[in-house]
Each structure stands twice: as C-alpha cells, then as structure tokens.
Design an enzyme around this catalytic site. Structure first.
Site, PDB file in Angstrom:
ATOM      1  N   ASP A  36       7.451  29.145 -37.450  1.00  0.00           N
ATOM      2  CA  ASP A  36       7.996  27.766 -37.845  1.00  0.00           C
ATOM      3  C   ASP A  36       7.378  26.665 -37.214  1.00  0.00           C
ATOM      4  O   ASP A  36       6.835  26.817 -35.955  1.00  0.00           O
ATOM      5  CB  ASP A  36       9.470  27.681 -37.623  1.00  0.00           C
ATOM      6  N   ASP A  54      13.516  29.067 -34.906  1.00  0.00           N
ATOM      7  CA  ASP A  54      14.413  28.560 -34.021  1.00  0.00           C
ATOM      8  C   ASP A  54      15.616  27.889 -34.828  1.00  0.00           C
ATOM      9  O   ASP A  54      16.654  27.824 -34.075  1.00  0.00           O
ATOM     10  CB  ASP A  54      13.905  27.675 -33.398  1.00  0.00           C
ATOM     11  N   ASP A  95      15.598  29.075 -40.648  1.00  0.00           N
ATOM     12  CA  ASP A  95      14.583  30.191 -40.573  1.00  0.00           C
ATOM     13  C   ASP A  95      15.272  31.357 -40.820  1.00  0.00           C
ATOM     14  O   ASP A  95      14.641  32.508 -40.778  1.00  0.00           O
ATOM     15  CB  ASP A  95      14.001  29.922 -39.413  1.00  0.00           C
TER      16      ASP A  95
END
Length: 655
Positions: free
Chosen positions: A354, A551, A555
C-alpha cells in the site's frame, strides 16, 4: 426535497451532574480467584504437558525405591499428558470414522507400557503433549478477528421525511432516501451528494491521506467521515450492498479459506496413522503363521514397530524450527501469528505495498514553496501559516509545521473562515490572505506561477495557491513523503529475486511519483479496496505466492486475500493488525526481506529434519525385522532423532 428547507430542530440543553466516586484498593478474593482459574485454563495444554514430564521424572526416580509407586506415577503421567490427545483421537474416530496421529501416539505409549517399558511410553506422551501445546499456542495467535472493522460500521442515520427528520437504523435505509450528515459524523450509506459542500475523509475506504472535497453530484461511501460542512445525501445502495459491508465480507471470505498445505497435512496424518495401525495389526495376526514366531516374540516386535514408527520425530521436525524462527523474528520486531504464515512467507515471489502509511509516512509534508519576485518567502509562509493555524485540515497542519520547523513566529489571524470546496481565508495584519486549490480561481496566474504549477503537479504533489488580497503571490506544494528505509527495503527484496508492486487509492500520477522514488517495479493507482483484492488475486495467478503490506482498514481485504498479509504495527489500524498474518512492530520495512530470508532458512531446516526423521524411522523399522531391534534401543533411536531435529530447529534462534 422540500424537507431540506425545513429548519433543523434545536439541540436540547443537557446538564451533567458530577458524582464523586469512591475508589478502593481493597482486594476482591472472588475476582482474584476467577482470574487465576481463567489464566490456568488459558495455558491448560502447556500445564498438562509439563505436569506429565514432572510425573515421568518422579516415576523414574522412584523406580528403585518403590516400583509400585513408580507405576502409579507413570499411570498419572500418561493420564495428565495424554488425556486431551486421547479424547481428540477418539472424537476423530467416532465422528469422522478416521484415525489420526493423536490416537496412534497413545496406542504406541500404551503398547510400550504393556511390555514393561513405562518410561519410554511416558517420554513419548510428554514430548507429543509438549509439541501439541506449542502448536496450539501458535494457532491461537493466528486467529483473525474483524471486530474492529465491524465497529466502524455506522449504526444509525438521520433520515429526512415529510414530517421532518428521524433517526433510524441503517438497515432500514433504501435507495432514494434523503439523509443529513452533520460535520464530524460517519456517512451511514453509499450515496450521492444532493446538497451542501464539505471535505470527506475517505481513508477507511481508499486509504487516501488527504480528505476529498464533496459537492452536489459527487459520490460518497459509507464509513467515511464528514468534515466541516453538512451534507445532504441520497442513498444509492442499501446497507447490505454498501462498499463498507463488502469490505467486511471480503475479509471474512478470505479468512475462511483453508491453506492447501494444511489440507495436505491433515490428509497425510490420517493415511499415516491408518497405515501404521494396519501394519501393526497385520504383524500381530500374520507373523506367527508366516515366520513361525512365538506369541511373545510377535507382540514384542509389533510393539517395537509401533514405537519406532510413531511420528514423534516428524512432528518435532516442524514446530520447534518454526517457533525458533518466530522467536528470532519477534526479537527484531517481526511478529508472526503462526507457523503456517512463516512457511507461506518462504514461497514469496511478489510483495505488494500500500502507499499511504506503508511506503509513505502517512501525513503530508511541505516540499516546495514558490513565491513571486518581490514577496519574501518567509513573510508569505508566516502569513499563510498564521491563517491556517486554526484549521484541522491535514494540509493546514503541514503548512503550520513547516513554519514552526523554520522558527517562524506565527501572527494572530482574524475573521478566519472556510471556503467550502476550495480552501480558507483570513485576515493577517490587515491583509486578506487566501489559500486553496488552483482549480476554480478567477485570479490570473503569471507565466512563472503557471510553469511552477504544472511542474509540481507532474511530480505528483498536492499544490495550493496563495492569494494576497486578489493577487496570486505563490504556491505551496505538499506530498506524503516516503519512509526513510523504503528504498533500501525495496532494493533488498529485488536482491532476493522478488518482484515489487504498489497498490494505492491515490491518483495514478501521485502513486507513480512515490513508486518511482522508492524503486517499486509496478504501480497501480486509483484503486478501491475491491480493486486491490482483484489485483492481489490476479498477481497470485501470475506469480504464485504474494505478500501484501498495508496499514489501514481499507487494506484489510487485500491483506486477507494475499498468501501472507503484513501490517504496520506502530502506525497501522487495529483492523489491519488483526487481519494480518505478520506484524512489523516498529514499522521497519527492511525487516520484510529479512523475514522472507528467515522463512526460507526455516523451510530448508524443516525439509532437512523431515528427511532425517523419515530416514531414521525406516532404518529402525528395518533393524527391527532384520536384526531384532531391542525396544530400549528403538526408543533411544527414535527419541534421539527427535532430540536432534529439535536441536537443529533451535539453530534458528541465532541471528
């Protein structure tokens, strides 16, 4: 829509009375007792294993002093260490009509006891119970929970009806309903803005670090947070069809999948147990007829076979090595939630990251301040930071932090107000300063400002224009900068032969700027959580095992869908931490490559152990039938191989 024009009801005045609470430190015996019992139950398997080992040692010590007491202690050692495993084996036999290693180990231990080798049988029980307790401990840590994600789901909505406004449950909403979302509230449903302007924090859905401005006609997601302005939203999706609900479903679906390795091990366990029991039974029945052995000799050789063929060494080939590697990783800030995830990590071919909060710090920082000639940069920054000082917008905080880092003393701003959909304005030292988006302004830009604006936007930065009165005097550019160790982390992965990918909810241009700076191989932007899951699934088809690093709540589906999900421990959301299989406790991205290298070492040692264990078992079985192996030698050989594979696995404790 007429109801939108009705006056909102006045908030009622609520008076809260304060009551003094008496605090006491007096102990509560009932609560302490209950706490002790719960702690004991939590570690029941480990206590049973240790108790079995202690009884075994006590029985061995009492053998010469009192053989009768020694036998009783061995019986207790068998019961304490083997009761749970025997019950599991019997339940498998009754419910699934199948044999497992639990029942096989108990049978081997009882067989050893039947011919007088109590200590050898007790040792089998102790080691098997201990490995089972350690395996249960590892499995407990791998349980995933999405309670944190579910807690973010809005429960009620303020629906506008003909009679006025009414607070209703989100499950009652249907497409076409008109809702009022006040500043600071969670958006209760997917919809379209019908009135009002505001900035909306979509981090829970897209992972974007900067709130997006919403106006009439813009789409909006459930679970996002409204900013400073009220919004009127028309519902387009019922609660069960909202994007936020789909995120939860994706997590649950991905977590319910059973790894192929686990299915293979379970299948192999049943086949192995049936094979050993079948061979033992055949020996008992056919040996006197085929080889002319006496009953005593037949029973003895059959029990030796049952003992040496027991999978104790095979079981110990895996868990001690895995737990040692997990302990090694934990000392360096890498927390594995189970041995299976460590094994899966060893097969990694692609690592997907990410962007916001993972490769980047997660908050925007001022990167460039461009001002026209004749306007001192420090004075412009002081005026803009003073105007932004009262705003809680992430971009405003970035500007204030920039001024403070340069030691600029802020001035008092007057008449500060938000300009919905654009920015803010305030009066500083009698001058009106404005700062906001370059789009939509009517003030002409000089050629130098226009050139700088294009350059900064091409670099993937968020740019705000600075106006003094009605004159454009400068630009301030901000970006969520990459973490200091990001470049090195990507380089380490490439040296291990691993491909890298970035999956981001930010705009493609912004994502590419960050990805190129970090050295990521492929970059995909403008992705929703559902899109991230699709890309993860596609990468798994193309490359095999994939690791996802993230995080945020957004996600979570991708973390769960990947072969191994890795979450940022220090800055990650609670949901990401729960869903992930591995947690970087100190957010050190360089530990990802180290963890993969450690996992590969563990897999190599496990293969070595299993090859050795199978070789010893075959050698002992051959010795039993060819040379007439004595039971004590069979137990020593088998348990010796178990100790060796355990010690080999413990090598992973070293750096």
């Amino acid at each position: 829509m007429q109801a939108m024009n009705k006056r909102l009801p006045q908030a009622k005045k609520i008076t809260i009375s304060r009551t003094k609470l008496k605090l006491t430190n007096e102990p509560n015996p009932q609560r302490n007792k209950r706490s002790i019992i719960l702690n004991l139950l939590k570690h029941k398997e480990m206590l049973q294993a240790l108790g079995s080992g202690a009884l075994m040692l006590g029985a061995w010590a009492m053998h010469d002093l009192s053989p009768v007491v020694s036998v009783f202690m061995y019986v207790f050692a068998y019961g304490v260490g083997g009761w749970s495993k025997a019950r599991e084996g019997i339940e498998t036999l009754i419910k699934e009509k199948d044999l497992d290693v639990n029942l096989l180990m108990i049978a081997a231990a009882m067989g050893a006891a039947a011919i007088g080798y109590w200590n050898e049988g007790a040792m089998l029980i102790f080691i098997f119970a201990l490995s089972g307790a350690l395996e249960s401990f590892a499995n407990d840590r791998s349980r995933k929970d999405i309670s944190a994600l579910i807690s973010l789901r809005p429960e009620t909505a303020l629906r506008i009806e003909e009679q006025g406004m009414r607070r209703v449950n989100v499950d009652e909403l249907v497409p076409g309903d008109l809702l009022l979302v006040k500043p600071g509230e969670l958006v209760p449903a997917d919809g379209t803005v019908q009135g009002g302007r505001s900035s909306v924090n979509q981090a829970s859905i897209t992972g974007e670090s900067i709130p997006l401005d919403k106006a009439v006609g813009d789409g909006i997601f459930a679970g996002t947070v409204n900013g400073e302005g009220a919004l009127y939203i028309e519902v387009t999706q019922a609660a069960e069809g909202s994007l936020f609900t789909k995120i939860i479903s994706l997590v649950e679906e991905a977590q319910s999948e059973v790894p192929q390795t686990q299915r293979f091990i379970e299948k192999f366990e049943g086949i192995y147990a049936r094979l050993v029991v079948g061979v033992t039974a055949s020996l008992l029945i056919l040996s006197p007829l085929l080889f002319g052995w006496s009953w005593n000799e037949t029973f003895y050789k059959s029990m030796v076979f049952l003992v040496v063929a027991s999978p104790c060494a095979l079981v110990s080939s895996i868990m001690p090595a895995m737990l040692s590697a997990m302990s090694n990783g934990a000392r360096k800030g890498v927390l594995f939630k189970g041995g299976a995830h460590l094994e899966n990590l060893s097969y990694t071919s692609v690592v997907a990251f990410d962007k916001t909060g993972t490769l980047t710090r997660g908050c925007p920082e001022v990167t460039d301040l461009f001002v026209e000639e004749g306007f001192p940069a420090n004075q412009v920054l002081r005026a803009v930071a003073s105007a932004e000082h009262l705003s809680e917008h992430p971009l405003a905080r970035a500007i204030v932090l920039k001024a403070e880092s340069e030691g600029i003393e802020l001035l008092q701003a007057k008449n500060m107000r938000a300009l919905p959909g654009w920015g803010i304005e305030a009066e500083v030292e009698g001058v009106i300063w404005k700062i906001g988006k370059p789009q939509g302004i009517e003030v002409p830009l000089s050629s130098s400002l226009s050139s700088a604006l294009r350059r900064l936007e091409n670099e993937g930065k968020t740019v705000s224009i600075i106006l003094k009165d009605k004159l454009a005097v400068g630009l301030v550019a901000m970006r969520d900068n990459i973490r200091p160790q990001a470049k090195a982390a990507i380089a380490h992965l490439h040296r291990l032969g691993i491909h890298t990918v970035m999956l981001s909810g930010d705009h493609q241009r912004t994502a590419e700027a960050i990805g190129n700076e970090a050295g990521v191989g492929q970059v995909y932007g403008d992705l929703l959580p559902v899109d991230k899951v699709s890309y993860v699934s596609e990468l798994r088809k193309q490359h095999g095992h994939i690791v996802m690093v993230g995080d945020g709540v957004n996600d979570a589906p991708a973390l769960a869908a990947a072969t191994v999900g890795i979450a940022m421990g220090a800055s990650g959301s609670g949901t990401a931490l729960e869903v992930a299989d591995v947690v970087l406790m100190n957010d050190d991205l360089e530990r990802i490559a180290a963890a993969i290298f450690l996992a590969r070492r563990a897999r190599k040692i496990v293969k070595m152990n299993m090859t050795f264990a199978i070789g010893v078992i075959l050698l002992l079985i051959a010795g039993n039938f060819i040379e007439g192996l004595a039971l004590p030698l069979g137990v020593v050989g088998h348990e010796g191989s178990t100790i060796l594979v355990i010690l080999n696995g413990l090598r992973l404790l070293r750096s």
